[in-house]
Motif scaffolding. Structure first.
Motif, PDB file in Angstrom:
ATOM      1  N   ALA A  96     -36.072 -21.954  27.162  1.00 47.21           N
ATOM      2  CA  ALA A  96     -36.810 -22.742  26.155  1.00 47.21           C
ATOM      3  C   ALA A  96     -36.221 -22.502  24.768  1.00 47.21           C
ATOM      4  N   GLU A  97     -35.855 -21.251  24.481  1.00 47.15           N
ATOM      5  CA  GLU A  97     -35.252 -20.936  23.170  1.00 47.15           C
ATOM      6  C   GLU A  97     -33.855 -21.543  23.041  1.00 47.15           C
ATOM      7  N   ALA A  98     -33.110 -21.548  24.174  1.00 46.92           N
ATOM      8  CA  ALA A  98     -31.752 -22.096  24.140  1.00 46.92           C
ATOM      9  C   ALA A  98     -31.769 -23.599  23.865  1.00 46.92           C
ATOM     10  N   LEU A  99     -32.801 -24.272  24.374  1.00 48.69           N
ATOM     11  CA  LEU A  99     -32.855 -25.733  24.204  1.00 48.69           C
ATOM     12  C   LEU A  99     -33.740 -26.160  23.033  1.00 48.69           C
ATOM     13  N   GLY A 100     -34.507 -25.215  22.478  1.00 47.63           N
ATOM     14  CA  GLY A 100     -35.400 -25.541  21.361  1.00 47.63           C
ATOM     15  C   GLY A 100     -34.768 -25.211  20.026  1.00 47.63           C
ATOM     16  N   PRO A 101     -35.425 -25.631  18.916  1.00 50.97           N
ATOM     17  CA  PRO A 101     -34.866 -25.323  17.589  1.00 50.97           C
ATOM     18  C   PRO A 101     -34.750 -23.808  17.379  1.00 50.97           C
ATOM     19  N   PHE A 102     -33.797 -23.422  16.533  1.00 53.46           N
ATOM     20  CA  PHE A 102     -33.618 -22.007  16.177  1.00 53.46           C
ATOM     21  C   PHE A 102     -34.931 -21.413  15.705  1.00 53.46           C
ATOM     22  N   THR A 103     -35.299 -20.246  16.208  1.00 57.08           N
ATOM     23  CA  THR A 103     -36.436 -19.532  15.638  1.00 57.08           C
ATOM     24  C   THR A 103     -35.858 -18.515  14.649  1.00 57.08           C
ATOM     25  N   LYS A 104     -36.744 -17.951  13.819  1.00 58.32           N
ATOM     26  CA  LYS A 104     -36.254 -16.975  12.836  1.00 58.32           C
ATOM     27  C   LYS A 104     -35.620 -15.771  13.541  1.00 58.32           C
ATOM     28  N   LYS A 105     -36.240 -15.399  14.690  1.00 58.79           N
ATOM     29  CA  LYS A 105     -35.754 -14.253  15.451  1.00 58.79           C
ATOM     30  C   LYS A 105     -34.321 -14.502  15.947  1.00 58.79           C
ATOM     31  N   ILE A 106     -34.093 -15.710  16.450  1.00 58.95           N
ATOM     32  CA  ILE A 106     -32.750 -16.033  16.951  1.00 58.95           C
ATOM     33  C   ILE A 106     -31.765 -16.077  15.774  1.00 58.95           C
ATOM     34  N   TYR A 107     -32.213 -16.600  14.635  1.00 56.27           N
ATOM     35  CA  TYR A 107     -31.320 -16.637  13.467  1.00 56.27           C
ATOM     36  C   TYR A 107     -30.926 -15.215  13.049  1.00 56.27           C
ATOM     37  N   GLU A 108     -31.919 -14.296  13.072  1.00 57.49           N
ATOM     38  CA  GLU A 108     -31.611 -12.899  12.716  1.00 57.49           C
ATOM     39  C   GLU A 108     -30.588 -12.305  13.701  1.00 57.49           C
ATOM     40  N   SER A 109     -30.679 -12.748  14.970  1.00 59.37           N
ATOM     41  CA  SER A 109     -29.704 -12.273  15.969  1.00 59.37           C
ATOM     42  C   SER A 109     -28.322 -12.835  15.681  1.00 59.37           C
ATOM     43  N   VAL A 110     -28.281 -14.061  15.155  1.00 58.73           N
ATOM     44  CA  VAL A 110     -26.987 -14.663  14.794  1.00 58.73           C
ATOM     45  C   VAL A 110     -26.322 -13.815  13.712  1.00 58.73           C
ATOM     46  N   VAL A 111     -27.142 -13.356  12.761  1.00 58.73           N
ATOM     47  CA  VAL A 111     -26.596 -12.511  11.686  1.00 58.73           C
ATOM     48  C   VAL A 111     -26.036 -11.221  12.290  1.00 58.73           C
ATOM     49  N   LYS A 112     -26.775 -10.656  13.275  1.00 59.72           N
ATOM     50  CA  LYS A 112     -26.294  -9.422  13.931  1.00 59.72           C
ATOM     51  C   LYS A 112     -24.992  -9.698  14.684  1.00 59.72           C
ATOM     52  N   ALA A 113     -24.934 -10.839  15.385  1.00 62.19           N
ATOM     53  CA  ALA A 113     -23.724 -11.186  16.144  1.00 62.19           C
ATOM     54  C   ALA A 113     -22.542 -11.376  15.197  1.00 62.19           C
ATOM     55  N   TYR A 114     -22.806 -11.988  14.045  1.00 59.34           N
ATOM     56  CA  TYR A 114     -21.758 -12.202  13.039  1.00 59.34           C
ATOM     57  C   TYR A 114     -21.215 -10.850  12.542  1.00 59.34           C
ATOM     58  N   GLU A 115     -22.169  -9.918  12.293  1.00 57.44           N
ATOM     59  CA  GLU A 115     -21.733  -8.583  11.832  1.00 57.44           C
ATOM     60  C   GLU A 115     -20.924  -7.879  12.920  1.00 57.44           C
ATOM     61  N   MET A 116     -21.329  -8.090  14.177  1.00 55.46           N
ATOM     62  CA  MET A 116     -20.609  -7.468  15.290  1.00 55.46           C
ATOM     63  C   MET A 116     -19.192  -8.034  15.402  1.00 55.46           C
ATOM     64  N   VAL A 117     -19.056  -9.347  15.192  1.00 49.77           N
ATOM     65  CA  VAL A 117     -17.726  -9.985  15.242  1.00 49.77           C
ATOM     66  C   VAL A 117     -16.843  -9.412  14.135  1.00 49.77           C
ATOM     67  N   ARG A 118     -17.386  -9.303  12.929  1.00 52.47           N
ATOM     68  CA  ARG A 118     -16.619  -8.773  11.788  1.00 52.47           C
ATOM     69  C   ARG A 118     -16.172  -7.331  12.057  1.00 52.47           C
ATOM     70  N   ARG A 119     -17.146  -6.544  12.621  1.00 50.47           N
ATOM     71  CA  ARG A 119     -16.830  -5.145  12.925  1.00 50.47           C
ATOM     72  C   ARG A 119     -15.707  -5.061  13.960  1.00 50.47           C
ATOM     73  N   THR A 120     -15.819  -5.919  14.992  1.00 48.95           N
ATOM     74  CA  THR A 120     -14.796  -5.917  16.052  1.00 48.95           C
ATOM     75  C   THR A 120     -13.430  -6.263  15.467  1.00 48.95           C
ATOM     76  N   ILE A 121     -13.409  -7.249  14.573  1.00 45.96           N
ATOM     77  CA  ILE A 121     -12.124  -7.660  13.961  1.00 45.96           C
ATOM     78  C   ILE A 121     -11.513  -6.485  13.203  1.00 45.96           C
ATOM     79  N   VAL A 122     -12.341  -5.840  12.373  1.00 47.51           N
ATOM     80  CA  VAL A 122     -11.827  -4.761  11.520  1.00 47.51           C
ATOM     81  C   VAL A 122     -11.447  -3.524  12.347  1.00 47.51           C
ATOM     82  N   GLU A 123     -12.264  -3.207  13.360  1.00 45.86           N
ATOM     83  CA  GLU A 123     -12.017  -1.974  14.129  1.00 45.86           C
ATOM     84  C   GLU A 123     -10.927  -2.126  15.180  1.00 45.86           C
ATOM     85  N   LYS A 124     -10.807  -3.328  15.773  1.00 43.06           N
ATOM     86  CA  LYS A 124      -9.899  -3.454  16.922  1.00 43.06           C
ATOM     87  C   LYS A 124      -8.598  -4.207  16.633  1.00 43.06           C
ATOM     88  N   VAL A 125      -8.491  -4.790  15.449  1.00 41.00           N
ATOM     89  CA  VAL A 125      -7.246  -5.515  15.123  1.00 41.00           C
ATOM     90  C   VAL A 125      -6.628  -4.876  13.877  1.00 41.00           C
TER      91      VAL A 125
END
Lengths: 368, 95
Positions: free
Chosen positions: A321-350
């Motif tokens: 339901a969350e995947a097919l429904g509009p973004f909730t604030k909780k999911i948006y906060e997770s996007v921010v966490k995923a973005y930080e994880m991507v940045r960390r991976t770039i800096v640490e592993k490349v």
């Protein structure tokens, strides 16, 4: 007169009724027939709910198609829902199955696109994409209803108690899935990003909401930025219409253009959570985070393998339901966490001066 | 003897009736005692901000907006104000 003569007939009747009941319930199929009818009645009730959902989704689809300039939207929907089926390629001869599957997927996609273009010639591409998705959603709801009715009638025709029992146990999940699809029409019609768009949003955040550099393959954009001294390419579907693009083909083309000089590939996508998991949990692992039928995923795996490029996956867990429904604030906060994880991976592993490709997988509705 | 047996039969029937009534009332009792979900008001909001200086504001979603759309210029500098995210905010409605 002690009354025993008047009591005797009552006791006799009770005994007789008991004997008849014992016979009916122990030596005939009556209990199973009763159970069959109870199961059928339960399924009919849920089928009514499913039909209401389909009718509601159709009403919303008709209203949406009307607003974007489709004439006779009901006829357009009717002409779509039972057509454009997809026949799975032969699986017992696996040679070139991915090529055949890819060919069939592209052929179907272009047929759907042509159908929408015929009724919506002047609209911009993002609107056409969203119309396609709304039609697909109504089609899924129609198929669900048809399947449930098929198994209900099959069970009743052959008195198949087990089939109906299985259907009864499956109904809550089917209804929940149908509700998620029915509610998604609003999001696709209004252009609000949906939960499945976490990959494209992470990519968009990484490139600081810039415009794409170019359309690398049809419906898929390429961005180029620098993060901490590393060259970062981001691939996502072209928005803001409802579109998932061709991320596998885009990655194949980009890595080919770069001559394989890529230090890491990171895929980001939404993933269905287990019941025991929390919505919005962000996890990382290895592999291609993409849930297509196969061709896009295998393209990512093959290109990574042929140039020995490490392939990382970052997932954001959520319900259907969350995947097919509009973004909730909780999911948006997770996007921010995923973005930080991507940045960390770039800096640490490349290493500094290295090259990374980020693939934001998912539906980009509401995200340019 | 008859009155005793009749009484026993009546009592048995009454007890059966009582049990049936209780069985019928169980769903109602469960629905009454179950805590009611709190009324929630939903509003689609958008996060608008400047990627250059980091200035951000949250405002009501306007139809036609999408993530990445330029909606003005930053009040703190020369950067563009873009829609950074769109999501549903839930508020508990007052009773």
């Amino acid at each position: 007169m002690d009354g025993s003569g008047e009591t005797a007939p009552y006791l006799l009747y009770l005994l007789l009724i008991n004997l008849v009941m014992i016979f009916l319930f122990w030596f005939t199929d009556l209990p199973q027939r009763i159970q069959l009818q109870r199961f059928a009645s339960f399924v009919r009730g849920k089928l009514y709910v499913l039909e209401e959902m389909e009718a509601g989704a159709r009403r919303k689809a008709v209203a949406y198609l009307g607003t974007v300039g489709v004439r006779e939207p009901s006829k357009v929907i009717e002409g779509f829902v039972d057509n454009f089926f997809f026949i799975w390629p032969v699986g017992i001869e696996p040679t070139d199955i991915i090529r055949r599957l890819r060919h069939l997927i592209r052929t179907r996609e272009s047929s759907v696109r042509d159908y929408v273009k015929r009724v919506l010639d002047s609209a911009e591409r993002s609107v056409q994409y969203s119309v396609e998705t709304v039609l697909e959603v109504v089609s899924v709801l129609r198929l669900l209803n048809k399947l449930v009715r098929h198994y209900l009638e099959l069970g009743l025709k052959y008195n198949n108690l087990i089939l109906l029992q299985y259907l009864v146990f499956q109904m809550p999940e089917i209804v929940e899935m149908a509700r998620a699809y029915a509610n998604s029409v609003d999001a696709f019609a209004s252009g609000v990003p949906i939960g499945d768009g976490v990959g494209p949003l992470v990519a968009k955040m990484l490139v600081e909401w810039r415009e794409p550099q170019r359309e690398i393959v049809e419906g898929t954009d390429l961005y180029e930025v620098e993060v901490g001294g590393r060259r970062v390419y981001a691939i996502k579907a072209s928005g803001p219409g409802s579109n998932v693009g061709w991320p596998g083909e885009a990655l194949e083309k980009l890595v080919g253009e770069l001559g394989g000089a890529v230090d890491r590939i990171i895929t980001v996508d939404a993933a269905l959570k287990l019941e025991s998991e929390e919505s919005g949990e962000v996890v990382y692992g290895t592999g291609a985070a993409i849930g297509d039928l196969g061709p896009e995923k295998i393209a990512i795996e093959r290109i990574a393998e042929s140039y020995s490029i490490p392939l990382d996956a970052i997932l954001v867990k959520m319900s259907e339901a969350e995947a097919l429904g509009p973004f909730t604030k909780k999911i948006y906060e997770s996007v921010v966490k995923a973005y930080e994880m991507v940045r960390r991976t770039i800096v640490e592993k490349v290493k500094e001066g290295g090259t990374v490709v980020i693939v934001g997988v998912g539906n980009t509705v509401g995200i340019r | 003897m008859l009155s005793q047996q009749f009484d026993l039969l009546t009592v048995a029937l009454l007890m059966a009736l009582l049990m049936l009534l209780l069985a019928a009332l169980v769903p109602w009792l469960l629905s009454v005692t179950r805590p009611k979900p709190k009324a929630v008001r939903e509003e689609v909001v958008e996060l608008v901000g400047c990627p250059v200086c980091g200035h951000e504001i949250s405002r009501k979603y306007e139809k036609g907006d999408y993530v990445g759309k330029v909606v003005g210029t930053c009040p703190r500098g020369d950067g563009a104000l873009v829609v950074k995210a769109i999501y549903v905010e839930k508020y508990e409605s007052p009773k």
